[in-house]
Design a protein around this motif. Structure first.
Motif, PDB file in Angstrom:
ATOM      1  N   LEU A  90      -5.486  -6.625  31.293  1.00 25.46           N
ATOM      2  CA  LEU A  90      -6.303  -5.422  31.422  1.00 25.46           C
ATOM      3  C   LEU A  90      -7.576  -5.732  32.201  1.00 25.46           C
ATOM      4  O   LEU A  90      -8.044  -6.877  32.224  1.00 25.46           O
ATOM      5  CB  LEU A  90      -6.697  -4.907  30.034  1.00 25.46           C
ATOM      6  CG  LEU A  90      -5.572  -4.353  29.158  1.00 25.46           C
ATOM      7  CD1 LEU A  90      -6.042  -4.267  27.718  1.00 25.46           C
ATOM      8  CD2 LEU A  90      -5.144  -2.982  29.641  1.00 25.46           C
ATOM      9  N   THR A  91      -8.150  -4.702  32.818  1.00 24.12           N
ATOM     10  CA  THR A  91      -9.448  -4.855  33.471  1.00 24.12           C
ATOM     11  C   THR A  91     -10.528  -4.303  32.551  1.00 24.12           C
ATOM     12  O   THR A  91     -10.249  -3.534  31.621  1.00 24.12           O
ATOM     13  CB  THR A  91      -9.499  -4.076  34.802  1.00 24.12           C
ATOM     14  OG1 THR A  91      -9.361  -2.671  34.520  1.00 24.12           O
ATOM     15  CG2 THR A  91      -8.387  -4.521  35.738  1.00 24.12           C
ATOM     16  N   ARG A  92     -11.771  -4.676  32.834  1.00 28.05           N
ATOM     17  CA  ARG A  92     -12.894  -4.133  32.074  1.00 28.05           C
ATOM     18  C   ARG A  92     -12.930  -2.613  32.192  1.00 28.05           C
ATOM     19  O   ARG A  92     -13.173  -1.909  31.210  1.00 28.05           O
ATOM     20  CB  ARG A  92     -14.210  -4.708  32.619  1.00 28.05           C
ATOM     21  CG  ARG A  92     -14.390  -6.187  32.407  1.00 28.05           C
ATOM     22  CD  ARG A  92     -15.406  -6.762  33.384  1.00 28.05           C
ATOM     23  NE  ARG A  92     -16.678  -6.091  33.303  1.00 28.05           N
ATOM     24  CZ  ARG A  92     -17.742  -6.554  32.631  1.00 28.05           C
ATOM     25  NH1 ARG A  92     -17.642  -7.712  32.001  1.00 28.05           N
ATOM     26  NH2 ARG A  92     -18.867  -5.901  32.605  1.00 28.05           N
ATOM     27  N   ALA A  93     -12.664  -2.114  33.412  1.00 28.81           N
ATOM     28  CA  ALA A  93     -12.719  -0.665  33.652  1.00 28.81           C
ATOM     29  C   ALA A  93     -11.708   0.088  32.792  1.00 28.81           C
ATOM     30  O   ALA A  93     -11.983   1.198  32.324  1.00 28.81           O
ATOM     31  CB  ALA A  93     -12.471  -0.381  35.135  1.00 28.81           C
ATOM     32  N   MET A  94     -10.539  -0.509  32.573  1.00 31.57           N
ATOM     33  CA  MET A  94      -9.511   0.148  31.753  1.00 31.57           C
ATOM     34  C   MET A  94      -9.980   0.303  30.308  1.00 31.57           C
ATOM     35  O   MET A  94      -9.773   1.343  29.685  1.00 31.57           O
ATOM     36  CB  MET A  94      -8.210  -0.651  31.802  1.00 31.57           C
ATOM     37  CG  MET A  94      -7.485  -0.540  33.123  1.00 31.57           C
ATOM     38  SD  MET A  94      -6.071  -1.662  33.225  1.00 31.57           S
ATOM     39  CE  MET A  94      -4.921  -0.844  32.140  1.00 31.57           C
TER      40      MET A  94
END
Length: 301
Positions: free
Chosen positions: A220-224
């Motif tokens: 996962l990304t931080r933005a997600m």
């Protein structure tokens, strides 16, 4: 300016080898020094870091004061102080040109927190009928129960879980590792996610050990994570502006309110300095009054 380049290169090595800082943190330090170098180039001042004086630094601070806020100015000045202190330490200079430079007064922003009811409301709003529901519940429970940064959450690995001992291994800023206690209920939600969702996913190469995966089997990304939390806040009509960090703030505040030792909270949060943790001493006055009336001997008469 080639003179600056060689000193900056040495400084970067010092930050990496001596202070053990991460590449991102080092890049931020260097970025602020490069602001000064760019200013000198734009104003045609051919002065080396060994010869630059207080007036030239003051002129630079004045120049950027219209472009960045007080908090950014404070960061830039602190970064430059660190650089020139390094030059003194290495014997390139005898004094720092920032000795008399004042740091702008910045009001310390108190972190937003959620009540336990609000946290429960956000978690209960997760749609568990969807595959990502079990994952999202496990993630939010982990954020709150362990007080993790979002970067630490998405970097968690299966090999970091030591459930029998009741801990998770967390890799924080500067690649520093710490062990954080994890409660039985959070362990239960992580195991449920692993058994019902993660173990049945097709996992991309390189992410076999990553705990929280997206639908395509990669990290996962931080933005997600930000988006997941924002959408849940809208779903329950929560008016506060929240982020993954709000769960970390709430973790620390709730521990402190319930009598936890500040030093223990510092260790769990992975703060290098106790002064960073002291921001959580913003407990509301009503709570402090209750503590005083409940525990002070003069109030028991």
């Amino acid at each position: 300016m080639s003179a600056w380049e060689s000193y900056i290169k040495e400084y970067k090595s010092y930050l990496k080898l001596e202070r053990g800082l991460s590449e991102n943190t080092i890049a931020n330090y260097v970025f602020d020094i490069e602001k000064l170098v760019n200013y000198l180039e734009n104003t045609a001042q051919d002065v080396s870091p060994v010869k630059i004086d207080e007036q030239e630094i003051q002129a630079f601070i004045y120049e950027i004061s219209d472009k960045v806020n007080a908090r950014s100015q404070t960061r830039i000045i602190s970064g430059l102080k660190s650089f020139f202190n390094f030059l003194i330490f290495e014997g390139y200079r005898e004094t720092t040109p920032l000795e008399l430079i004042e740091i702008p007064k910045v009001g310390r922003k108190l972190p937003d927190t959620l009540s336990t009811e609000e946290i429960d409301g956000l978690i209960q709003a997760i749609d568990l009928s969807k595959n990502e529901g079990e994952r999202n519940r496990a993630m939010l429970e982990t954020l709150y129960s362990c007080g993790l940064r979002v970067s630490e959450l998405i970097a968690l690995k299966l090999s970091d879980l030591f459930f029998e001992e009741g801990f998770v291994k967390v890799t924080g800023k500067g690649n520093k590792q710490r062990f954080v206690p994890i409660g039985a209920s959070t362990q239960k939600y992580i195991l449920l996610y692993k058994e019902s969702i993660r173990n049945h996913q097709q996992i991309k190469k390189g992410f076999e050990d990553t705990l929280f995966l997206n639908r395509r089997g990669s990290g996962l990304t931080r933005a997600m994570v930000f988006t997941i939390i924002k959408e849940l806040a809208v779903k329950i009509n929560l008016k506060k502006t929240i982020s993954p960090h709000t769960f970390r703030h709430s973790f620390a505040t709730h521990l402190l309110e319930n009598g936890a030792d500040l030093r223990a909270i510092q260790m769990m949060l992975g703060h290098e300095s106790i002064t960073t943790t002291e921001v959580y001493m913003h407990l509301d006055r009503k709570h402090l009054s209750k503590v005083l009336h409940a525990y002070h001997p003069r109030n028991k008469e």
